[in-house]
Design a protein around this motif. Sequence first.
Motif, short mmCIF file in Angstrom:
data_model
loop_
_atom_site.label_atom_id
_atom_site.label_comp_id
_atom_site.label_asym_id
_atom_site.label_seq_id
_atom_site.Cartn_x
_atom_site.Cartn_y
_atom_site.Cartn_z
N GLY A 147 0.78 -1.23 0.00
CA GLY A 147 0.00 0.00 0.00
C GLY A 147 0.81 1.28 0.00
N VAL A 148 2.13 1.17 -0.14
CA VAL A 148 2.93 2.39 -0.24
C VAL A 148 2.54 3.12 -1.53
CG1 VAL A 148 5.26 3.28 -0.64
CG2 VAL A 148 4.87 1.49 1.07
N GLU A 149 2.28 4.41 -1.43
CA GLU A 149 1.93 5.18 -2.62
C GLU A 149 3.06 6.16 -2.93
OE1 GLU A 149 -1.89 6.34 -3.72
OE2 GLU A 149 -2.80 5.64 -1.87
N LEU A 150 3.45 6.18 -4.19
CA LEU A 150 4.58 6.99 -4.62
C LEU A 150 4.15 7.85 -5.79
CD1 LEU A 150 7.08 4.00 -4.63
CD2 LEU A 150 6.88 5.73 -2.83
N CYS A 151 4.47 9.12 -5.70
CA CYS A 151 4.09 10.00 -6.81
C CYS A 151 4.96 9.76 -8.03
CB CYS A 151 4.20 11.46 -6.39
SG CYS A 151 5.90 12.02 -6.13
N CYS A 152 6.30 9.31 -7.75
CA CYS A 152 7.28 9.64 -8.77
C CYS A 152 8.40 8.60 -8.89
CB CYS A 152 7.92 10.98 -8.45
SG CYS A 152 6.77 12.28 -8.00
N ASP A 153 8.08 7.33 -8.87
CA ASP A 153 9.10 6.29 -9.03
C ASP A 153 9.51 5.75 -7.64
OD1 ASP A 153 10.76 4.54 -10.35
OD2 ASP A 153 11.74 6.08 -11.56
N ASP A 154 10.31 4.66 -7.66
CA ASP A 154 10.69 4.00 -6.40
C ASP A 154 12.13 4.34 -6.04
OD1 ASP A 154 12.10 2.59 -8.27
OD2 ASP A 154 11.24 0.62 -7.78
N ASN A 155 12.42 5.63 -6.01
CA ASN A 155 13.80 6.09 -5.90
C ASN A 155 14.42 5.84 -4.53
OD1 ASN A 155 13.41 7.43 -8.46
ND2 ASN A 155 12.21 8.92 -7.32
N ASN A 156 15.72 5.64 -4.55
CA ASN A 156 16.52 5.81 -3.34
C ASN A 156 17.83 6.44 -3.75
OD1 ASN A 156 18.61 5.04 -1.18
ND2 ASN A 156 16.62 4.74 -0.20
N ARG A 157 18.15 7.59 -3.14
CA ARG A 157 19.24 8.40 -3.70
C ARG A 157 20.55 8.29 -2.94
NH1 ARG A 157 14.63 11.94 -4.23
NH2 ARG A 157 13.83 11.59 -6.30
N GLY A 158 20.59 7.45 -1.87
CA GLY A 158 21.89 7.26 -1.26
C GLY A 158 21.86 6.93 0.21
N ALA A 159 23.05 6.72 0.76
CA ALA A 159 23.21 6.24 2.13
C ALA A 159 23.92 7.29 2.98
CB ALA A 159 24.01 4.95 2.13
N ALA A 160 23.85 7.06 4.29
CA ALA A 160 24.65 7.82 5.26
C ALA A 160 25.41 6.82 6.11
CB ALA A 160 23.75 8.69 6.14
N VAL A 161 26.50 7.26 6.72
CA VAL A 161 27.31 6.33 7.50
C VAL A 161 27.79 7.00 8.78
CG1 VAL A 161 29.44 6.98 6.27
CG2 VAL A 161 29.29 4.73 7.36
N LEU A 162 27.85 6.20 9.85
CA LEU A 162 28.44 6.64 11.11
C LEU A 162 28.93 5.40 11.86
CD1 LEU A 162 29.01 8.91 13.24
CD2 LEU A 162 26.78 8.30 14.23
N GLY A 163 30.18 5.41 12.29
CA GLY A 163 30.72 4.28 13.05
C GLY A 163 30.64 3.00 12.24
N ASP A 164 29.96 2.01 12.80
CA ASP A 164 29.84 0.71 12.14
C ASP A 164 28.52 0.54 11.42
OD1 ASP A 164 32.27 0.14 13.33
OD2 ASP A 164 31.34 -0.79 15.09
N THR A 165 27.82 1.64 11.24
CA THR A 165 26.44 1.54 10.74
C THR A 165 26.27 2.37 9.47
OG1 THR A 165 25.75 1.39 13.06
CG2 THR A 165 24.02 1.77 11.44
#
Lengths: 569, 310
Positions: A147-165
């Motif tokens: 049921g996720v509704e998206l206006c504009c594609d299933d984008n993911n534009r990147g990651a963030a990092v800190l320590g071991d995560t």
Amino acid sequence: MALRNDRAVQAARDIELTEIEDGYTLVGGPDDSVTEQHDTDRIPEVDVDQEMLSGTGEDPESWLMYGGNYEQHRATTADVITPDNVSDLELEYELSVGTGSSMEGTPIVVPGDPPIMYQTNGPNHMKAIDPREGEVLWSYTYAPPIGVELCCDDNNRGAAVLGDTVYMTTLDSGIVALNRYTGEEEWHTQTADHEVGYSATWAPVIYDGTLYTGSAGGEYGVLGFIAGLDAESGDMQWKCDTLLEDEWVGASREHGCGTSWMTPTIDEDRGVLYSPVANPGPDFDGTVRPGPNFPTCGTLSLDLESGEFNWGFQSSPHDVWDYDAAAPRVLVPDVSVEGESMDLVVGSDKSGWVYMMDADSGKLHERSEEICQHINMWEMIPHISEDERVPFVPGAPGGNDWQPPSYNPATGLVYVIHQNYPQDLYWRYEEYEAGHPYWGGNLDDPASEFPDEWNGAITAFAAVDPATGERVWRDWIESEDDHYMWGGSLSTATGLVFNGTQNGNFVAYDGESGDRLWEYEFDVPISASPMSWYDPGEEKQYVAVQVGGSGWLRQGPRGDTLAVFSMDG
Amino acid sequence: MWEKTMCGENMTHANAKREISGADQTKLAMQLGATEVSDRPVTWSDLAGRIEPDRSPTLEAAGATIRTELAERLDGEVLERERDRLAARIERLPEVRETGVPNEPHGCYEAVADPGWRLYEHLAEGEFFERLDETLPRFTPGHIERTARELVLTTPLSAALDDVGFDESEKTALLIAVANDADRLARWVPSNQIPDGVEFDTETVPPLHRRAMGGALLWIRGLDRHLWQNEVLVTEEVLDAAVAHTKTMLGGLFLSATAACDIATTGRLTDEQVTAAFAAGTAVQIVGQEELLHEVFYVTDETRAPSKLR
């Protein structure tokens, strides 16, 4: 390395992006998130601490956040590749990510032996990669709920990092934290209810132990917010509505949108963030939300610790044109203006200009010369009858949609991408219903008739002097198939600017002159923003870019390539 | 609180009055049925002497209902006090124009609108706007024409505008704002009259008359910030327009306040005139804010001040 037996890749492939009346939804896919481990022992232990994050912009060996540094310069200090030798830049390898969906991301790279790249793409897929060899060390796919509704594609534009995560947003308006050595889930936090239209597609950013994220769903009548989460636990520290209570009439604010759907910019010195703010809701009917609808379609500055409002600036007040501000703000320090030094927040917006704002006050220092054309702008609504159509430029994708600009310290210029294509809007009443679009009008793309003044080029890539707003150069880009140019740029310390076009050309520009110095041709569009790092173990500078069509309009054919170029140092 | 120090450096005073085109004058006369040819400019006073009263049972009935149902919700003392203060602030608009771009993002314009906010809040507390939505007709060409006709023939309303410094041309401009743009006003629909099947969530769409007044006040409040932030783009023409449309919106608010005061106190207006004052007040506030948006907030390369940096 064959990915055909990679369960995480297969899981991502099984998630189908399906067009529905209100946009898109996701069908199929795994019941639970999937991690597939390959050679995880190859990932060296490196404690990515605050000092590394704060210094990544100056460190040629790392690219630790989406925008390249907190100021979102998207600039590398690696200096192997120069205007004189860029013609020798060669493709090191192409890695098929195997998922065949949206490719709008910018990888990050943690230095080490080997360095480790964390790369994301739609739908909510992340890989840890040995970028020397182009080998996948683990892969992960988040299981989005039904049921996720998206206006504009299933984008993911990147990651963030800190320590071991390592972290990424999830399409159901969440954040997931993964052990960066194993790809195993540590926590997932839901920041808002996806069932009423919230989603998330951008890369988060982390500062001083707090992960900053925003909100999407501006076509579904949500109330926009920016939030700070404890990066260790995922607990929400604060959540701040973007819309000020005393700037809206009555309850119109409750569905007033003003989402913030790209990565915030961090100002370490001032202790504030700068974020673009998207359109008010409903998109095209301003009569139910009178007033400027502050601070939609503009820039918002908030206190990093509390989320308290600092200042806001609008580039399209009371917008009825879908002229969101979406592209990340760029903080340009120490700009010399008539003998004085200023820190400027640069916003390149759908309205077709670039805005240089004083970082302290939000006061406009200067607005640039126009980047795209301006034809019949701000003229049509509400002054025509229901059946009339007046084509206008910039259309709803801008100007500058989400594509991140870069700032090149070597040239002192900011590089921006603006679309330049005529569209029609028309006005109508539309029902608000939870989880469904609330637009009050609609868009015709392309326009019913193209205006005579339109120059035929669908995109402009331009260099702007932030001190004066001068458009120093502009490269008009045409597209035989009328695809939009959908990725941002990368600057280098040697004065180069890299950018990928909708025609599949990966281009290195001379940042001063705008001359094209090098090109590499792919067979599908580039919709992502490149990045670069230097690997002392290999003595090479690398440039990476994801390749494949993406976007909410005129995206062009899909692809699933991570392309990595290199040059010996 | 009114402090002149909140405003900017003195600038050359430019003409804040708006030109009224011959076409607009002709259209106004036609709308109100004053069709005989005349060499004189079409003005409020001219029309008041040329058009005939046309009794409207609809306006009369609505006015009677408003008076009956809402009189007790209103505090005449508050309304009179803030209406008088609003009148005083409107008269000080030339000082705002004289000072040019505000010195800070809060100040001149915000101060001008203060009494308007207090009137608005008082009306909102009593759910006055909701009742107006239920009682008054939707904006249609016929309703707008009858409203404009009643407005021009109502001497107390004309006199009220005189009292707050509206000259003949400004009053005529208000009349044009009401009468000449029926299509535009028709797009502003009372929240309880949005048709079935195309309905907004009326729980979050404020009543039409609240949107008009609250929107006008938000626009005026936003002017300080907008002009201050965008000083490099702002021209004398933009400043003229800012003051002119502020005056228009506050003039509309003043008409609404005059009618509310009348209901709560003297009862000098007829029921028909009460309806006309509320409808006209709202119409003027709507048109004023849309014009302000286009002339002051939407600044193109053609209308911006030349850059001093390039």
